[in-house]
Design an enzyme around this catalytic site. Structure first.
Site, PDB file in Angstrom:
ATOM      1  CE  LYS A  66      -4.309  -1.679   2.010  1.00 29.85           C
ATOM      2  NZ  LYS A  66      -5.363  -1.480   3.017  1.00 29.85           N
ATOM      3  CG  ASN A  87      -7.773   1.253  -0.834  1.00 32.11           C
ATOM      4  OD1 ASN A  87      -7.877   2.332  -1.425  1.00 32.11           O
ATOM      5  ND2 ASN A  87      -8.800   0.645  -0.293  1.00 32.11           N
ATOM      6  CG  ASP A 101      -8.422   0.766   3.337  1.00 32.94           C
ATOM      7  OD1 ASP A 101      -9.235  -0.032   2.832  1.00 32.94           O
ATOM      8  OD2 ASP A 101      -7.188   0.586   3.304  1.00 32.94           O
ATOM      9  N   GLY A 125      -4.939   0.091  18.005  1.00 33.99           N
ATOM     10  CA  GLY A 125      -4.042  -0.178  16.873  1.00 33.99           C
ATOM     11  C   GLY A 125      -3.671   1.131  16.190  1.00 33.99           C
ATOM     12  CB  ALA A 126      -1.077   3.260  15.884  1.00 35.82           C
ATOM     13  N   GLY A 127      -1.699   0.858  13.136  1.00 37.83           N
ATOM     14  CA  GLY A 127      -1.105   0.330  11.911  1.00 37.83           C
ATOM     15  C   GLY A 127      -1.735   0.953  10.675  1.00 37.83           C
ATOM     16  N   GLY A 128      -1.640   0.236   9.548  1.00 40.59           N
ATOM     17  CA  GLY A 128      -2.095   0.761   8.256  1.00 40.59           C
ATOM     18  C   GLY A 128      -3.568   1.138   8.244  1.00 40.59           C
ATOM     19  CE1 TYR A 222     -11.389  -7.603   5.685  1.00 47.07           C
ATOM     20  CE2 TYR A 222     -12.102  -9.789   4.998  1.00 47.07           C
ATOM     21  CZ  TYR A 222     -11.227  -8.715   4.892  1.00 47.07           C
ATOM     22  OH  TYR A 222     -10.199  -8.769   3.983  1.00 47.07           O
TER      23      TYR A 222
HETATM   24  P1  NAP Z   1      -1.123  -3.596  10.779  1.00 51.72           P
HETATM   25  O1  NAP Z   1      -0.611  -2.528   9.887  1.00 51.72           O
HETATM   26  O2  NAP Z   1      -0.270  -4.757  11.149  1.00 51.72           O
HETATM   27  O3  NAP Z   1      -1.596  -2.845  12.135  1.00 51.72           O
HETATM   28  C1  NAP Z   1      -2.066  -3.491  13.286  1.00 51.72           C
HETATM   29  C2  NAP Z   1      -1.518  -2.719  14.475  1.00 51.72           C
HETATM   30  O4  NAP Z   1      -2.123  -3.180  15.677  1.00 51.72           O
HETATM   31  C3  NAP Z   1      -0.014  -2.905  14.636  1.00 51.72           C
HETATM   32  O5  NAP Z   1       0.586  -1.658  14.918  1.00 51.72           O
HETATM   33  C4  NAP Z   1       0.059  -3.856  15.834  1.00 51.72           C
HETATM   34  O6  NAP Z   1       1.274  -3.760  16.544  1.00 51.72           O
HETATM   35  C5  NAP Z   1      -1.095  -3.337  16.643  1.00 51.72           C
HETATM   36  N1  NAP Z   1      -1.513  -4.238  17.699  1.00 51.72           N
HETATM   37  C6  NAP Z   1      -1.382  -5.575  17.775  1.00 51.72           C
HETATM   38  N2  NAP Z   1      -1.902  -6.024  18.920  1.00 51.72           N
HETATM   39  C7  NAP Z   1      -2.370  -4.937  19.589  1.00 51.72           C
HETATM   40  C8  NAP Z   1      -3.025  -4.747  20.829  1.00 51.72           C
HETATM   41  N3  NAP Z   1      -3.273  -5.754  21.668  1.00 51.72           N
HETATM   42  N4  NAP Z   1      -3.422  -3.500  21.172  1.00 51.72           N
HETATM   43  C9  NAP Z   1      -3.146  -2.453  20.385  1.00 51.72           C
HETATM   44  N5  NAP Z   1      -2.499  -2.570  19.210  1.00 51.72           N
HETATM   45  C10 NAP Z   1      -2.120  -3.795  18.813  1.00 51.72           C
HETATM   46  O7  NAP Z   1      -2.470  -4.192  10.193  1.00 51.72           O
HETATM   47  P2  NAP Z   1      -3.638  -3.409   9.409  1.00 51.72           P
HETATM   48  O8  NAP Z   1      -3.383  -3.433   7.965  1.00 51.72           O
HETATM   49  O9  NAP Z   1      -3.855  -2.093  10.073  1.00 51.72           O
HETATM   50  O10 NAP Z   1      -4.860  -4.393   9.663  1.00 51.72           O
HETATM   51  C11 NAP Z   1      -5.372  -4.624  10.972  1.00 51.72           C
HETATM   52  C12 NAP Z   1      -6.587  -5.554  10.856  1.00 51.72           C
HETATM   53  O11 NAP Z   1      -7.615  -4.885  10.149  1.00 51.72           O
HETATM   54  C13 NAP Z   1      -6.322  -6.852  10.083  1.00 51.72           C
HETATM   55  O12 NAP Z   1      -7.002  -7.907  10.707  1.00 51.72           O
HETATM   56  C14 NAP Z   1      -6.924  -6.594   8.718  1.00 51.72           C
HETATM   57  O13 NAP Z   1      -7.398  -7.760   8.091  1.00 51.72           O
HETATM   58  C15 NAP Z   1      -8.092  -5.690   9.093  1.00 51.72           C
HETATM   59  N6  NAP Z   1      -8.491  -4.774   8.002  1.00 51.72           N
HETATM   60  C16 NAP Z   1      -9.793  -4.730   7.676  1.00 51.72           C
HETATM   61  C17 NAP Z   1     -10.203  -3.870   6.687  1.00 51.72           C
HETATM   62  C18 NAP Z   1     -11.672  -3.811   6.329  1.00 51.72           C
HETATM   63  O14 NAP Z   1     -11.978  -3.293   5.249  1.00 51.72           O
HETATM   64  N7  NAP Z   1     -12.576  -4.290   7.162  1.00 51.72           N
HETATM   65  C19 NAP Z   1      -9.289  -3.046   6.010  1.00 51.72           C
HETATM   66  C20 NAP Z   1      -7.946  -3.110   6.390  1.00 51.72           C
HETATM   67  C21 NAP Z   1      -7.557  -3.979   7.400  1.00 51.72           C
HETATM   68  P3  NAP Z   1       2.471  -4.791  16.093  1.00 51.72           P
HETATM   69  O15 NAP Z   1       2.865  -4.413  14.706  1.00 51.72           O
HETATM   70  O16 NAP Z   1       3.516  -4.513  17.116  1.00 51.72           O
HETATM   71  O17 NAP Z   1       1.899  -6.172  16.216  1.00 51.72           O
END
Ligand code: NAP
Length: 279
Positions: A66, A87, A101, A125-128, A222
């Protein structure tokens, strides 16, 4: 009839629901279009993008490309520029990157008649995904608290949102006492971590005792459609919103960008839920 090819690019990509969802739309609307999945590693991206520019009308981009896709694009939409990730790509005279998104998340709230303006929202969470949601919700004039396992990640995201949008947004820790007190005063909780995702379906990011009845709880995970967090929240009497809503709406927004059509969102949702239930 449109005779166009679309696709999703990621790695891995085998389990992507996007081909089923988009092809269901093309079939229903009798559009001569197709949507494929491309499993590409980082080093394949540049060459494939040259090919896509010649042969395709648009692509979705998913993990892990991304951000790295941006260097192969001519321009970015305002949202993609703000979020710093793409995306959706539309090919034409120029190759333009979008990010749907965040708007997908906002539309999922709207579908459930949840007004966001002025709401106090905790994002886990503070990821993507949290980035896209955080910027979009700042534009909706909410007040946000962001909390990641790695505190520095939340601090960095918060200061970026503040700097770019002058929004009301704060970083917080995951300390149980702190979170319990914070959630007392929240209107909305969003799980933007992967906790609870298949196969870890018995995991939840928040102790059930912290949930209270008037909270709206969205889980962007999801798969499964109803995560443990959402089950616990439903039992507590909270309004719950599944990640399917965000997923379907980010896809619908891509279709608007590519084809200028109003997509059959209910059919998209039905298709996604059917596939997930069979898995
Ligand atoms: P990502 O970039 O890996 O971000 C996830 C973040 O959450 C990371 O910074 C992770 O830290 C942190 N984390 C893990 N465990 C935690 C906890 N207990 N408390 C607080 N933060 C925590 O992943 P992403 O792309 O954002 O995706 C996250 C989820 O959303 C995935 O399951 C994905 O499938 C879903 N998603 C859904 C949609 C939708 O359209 N519904 C769209 C995008 C993503 P670490 O890196 O240190 O583990």
């Amino acid at each position: 009839m449109c005779g166009k090819t679309f696709g999703v690019v990621g790695h891995p990509i085998k389990h992507s629901l996007s081909p089923r969802m988009h092809n269901a739309v093309f079939k229903k609307l009798k559009l001569d279009c197709e949507y494929k999945a491309f499993d590409l590693e980082a080093e394949e991206l540049e060459g494939k993008m040259r090919e896509f520019k010649r042969n395709m009308a648009g692509i979705n981009i998913t993990i892990p490309h991304k951000v790295s896709i941006i260097k192969y694009l001519d321009a970015l939409s305002e949202d993609a520029e703000l979020i710093g990730a793409v995306n959706t790509v539309k090919f034409g005279k120029k190759t333009v990157g979008y990010n749907t998104d965040g708007i997908g998340c906002v539309k999922a709230f709207e579908e459930e008649c949840v007004k966001l303006k002025g709401k106090r929202i905790l994002i886990l969470g503070a990821g993507g995904a949290a980035r896209a949601i955080g910027f979009q919700l700042a534009k909706e004039k909410t007040e946000m608290w962001i909390s990641d396992k790695i505190v520095q990640k939340s601090v960095d995201l918060v200061s970026e949102i503040k700097r770019k949008l002058n929004a009301k947004v704060h970083a917080t820790t995951l300390d149980e006492k702190m979170l319990t007190g914070l959630i007392e005063n929240m209107d909305v909780l969003i799980n933007a971590t992967p906790i609870g995702m298949t196969p870890n379906v018995d995991e939840t990011p928040i102790d059930t005792r912290m949930l209270k009845k008037r909270l709206v709880v969205m889980d962007i995970v999801y798969n499964p459609v109803e995560t443990k967090l959402l089950k616990d929240a439903r039992k507590k009497g909270c309004k719950t919103i599944s990640g399917v809503g965000m997923f379907v709406n980010q896809g619908a927004e891509s279709l608007r960008i590519w084809l200028g059509i109003e997509p059959p969102v209910d059919l998209m949702r039905k298709t996604v839920v059917e596939v997930l239930k069979k898995r």
